[in-house]
Enzyme design. Structure first.
Site, PDB file in Angstrom:
ATOM      1  N   ARG A 234      -5.444  10.838  -3.097  1.00  0.00           N
ATOM      2  CA  ARG A 234      -4.132  10.251  -2.817  1.00  0.00           C
ATOM      3  C   ARG A 234      -3.468  11.028  -1.681  1.00  0.00           C
ATOM      4  O   ARG A 234      -2.654  11.920  -1.910  1.00  0.00           O
ATOM      5  CB  ARG A 234      -3.265  10.279  -4.082  1.00  0.00           C
ATOM      6  CG  ARG A 234      -3.864   9.476  -5.221  1.00  0.00           C
ATOM      7  CD  ARG A 234      -2.980   9.499  -6.442  1.00  0.00           C
ATOM      8  NE  ARG A 234      -2.728  10.872  -6.899  1.00  0.00           N
ATOM      9  CZ  ARG A 234      -2.049  11.160  -8.000  1.00  0.00           C
ATOM     10  NH1 ARG A 234      -1.553  10.181  -8.744  1.00  0.00           N
ATOM     11  NH2 ARG A 234      -1.868  12.408  -8.366  1.00  0.00           N
TER      12      ARG A 234
ATOM     13  N   ASP B 246      -1.132  12.237   1.341  1.00  0.00           N
ATOM     14  CA  ASP B 246       0.317  12.241   1.449  1.00  0.00           C
ATOM     15  C   ASP B 246       0.769  11.607   2.759  1.00  0.00           C
ATOM     16  O   ASP B 246      -0.051  11.219   3.606  1.00  0.00           O
ATOM     17  CB  ASP B 246       0.823  13.685   1.362  1.00  0.00           C
ATOM     18  CG  ASP B 246       2.158  13.806   0.670  1.00  0.00           C
ATOM     19  OD1 ASP B 246       2.840  12.774   0.496  1.00  0.00           O
ATOM     20  OD2 ASP B 246       2.536  14.934   0.305  1.00  0.00           O
TER      21      ASP B 246
ATOM     22  N   ARG C 153      -2.662  22.290   2.865  1.00  0.00           N
ATOM     23  CA  ARG C 153      -1.656  22.541   3.895  1.00  0.00           C
ATOM     24  C   ARG C 153      -0.972  23.893   3.715  1.00  0.00           C
ATOM     25  O   ARG C 153      -0.621  24.553   4.697  1.00  0.00           O
ATOM     26  CB  ARG C 153      -0.635  21.407   3.907  1.00  0.00           C
ATOM     27  CG  ARG C 153      -1.219  20.097   4.437  1.00  0.00           C
ATOM     28  CD  ARG C 153      -0.323  18.913   4.133  1.00  0.00           C
ATOM     29  NE  ARG C 153       1.023  19.118   4.644  1.00  0.00           N
ATOM     30  CZ  ARG C 153       2.079  18.393   4.272  1.00  0.00           C
ATOM     31  NH1 ARG C 153       1.929  17.437   3.357  1.00  0.00           N
ATOM     32  NH2 ARG C 153       3.259  18.630   4.790  1.00  0.00           N
TER      33      ARG C 153
END
Length: 262
Positions: free
Chosen positions: A50, A52, A198
């Site tokens: 999923r 972002d 990230r």
């Protein structure tokens, strides 16, 4: 009811992410609308990861169920026709094996984060990589990255809004390399925490700028506190590169949930 497995790539810039959201267009909705346009059906499209807002994919895998069996080439061509002009493309369509689930059958995912490390901003790949004009020491970044390889509590390296019940994850791959003006951070695991990749990149960026040391990364990992790790790198440098479905023994804890909101 046949289940179809699709390999998909997309530019995440115009989307609020993979998943359907009330605040803007998503990749999931784009695909579901294209499926409806050719088949008259609205099956939910499930994805392996999923992604972002602003995150891209070259190797996303999804599945959907239709009430009738279609030639796989028809499915690929029809969905791509109805996706125009959105930056989403079905690369391969095939019948899924029995019991297949795009998300929960996945055994490994690999992301790549791209940094362009030069004074001039990018013109051709804007929106595909993070522009860092200051010098970065890739050797220091690569050495610090080894701290995070293996099974750890990654509580310092996940979003405070992450919904996973456990921060224990196993990183099989964390490689930092330079190709000319680009720096690539490749990260591979069975599953990830929200923003884990990230935050890792944002932390290694501090090491590359000589603001942090390998010891600082070790301390951040040991702290199990989001406030102790580096910042979250921008989403547009991140891309889901591949998803694997190889058979093999499960790793305790890693198979229970694939958050993957990177």
């Amino acid at each position: 009811m046949p289940r179809y497995k699709l390999s998909v790539e997309y530019d995440g810039e115009p989307f609020v992410g993979w998943q359907r959201q009330p605040n803007g267009p998503s990749v999931q909705v784009a695909l579901e609308e294209a499926v409806f346009a050719f088949s008259g059906e609205r099956p939910p499209v499930q994805a392996a990861g999923r992604t972002d807002t602003g995150v891209h994919a070259r190797g996303q895998v999804v599945h959907l169920d239709l009430t009738r069996e279609w030639p796989v080439e028809t499915i690929r061509s029809a969905i791509n026709f109805h996706l125009k002009p959105q930056p989403v493309s079905v690369l391969v369509a095939e019948l899924a094996p029995p019991g297949f689930h795009a998300r929960f059958s996945a055994t490994w995912r690999r992301y790549r984060y791209r940094i362009i490390n030069r004074r001039a901003p990018p013109a051709l790949d804007r929106g595909q990589l993070w522009h860092v004009p200051g010098s970065l020491d890739v050797d220091l970044m690569a050495d610090a990255a080894t701290v995070l390889v293996g099974r750890h509590d990654f509580n310092s390296f996940r979003s405070t809004s992450c919904q996973s019940p456990s921060a224990l994850k196993t990183l099989d791959l964390l490689k930092v390399s330079r190709l000319g003006e680009e720096i690539h951070v490749d990260v591979g695991s069975r599953s990830f925490l929200h923003n884990q990749v990230r935050i890792i990149v944002g932390t290694l960026h501090l090491v590359g700028r000589c603001q942090w040391t390998r010891g600082d990364v070790e301390a951040a990992l040991a702290a199990r506190d989001r406030a102790r790790a580096g910042p979250t790198a921008p989403p547009h440098g991140l891309c889901l590169m591949e998803v694997r479905y190889e058979l093999g023994p499960d790793r305790d804890g890693d198979s229970e949930e694939a958050i993957d909101d990177q």
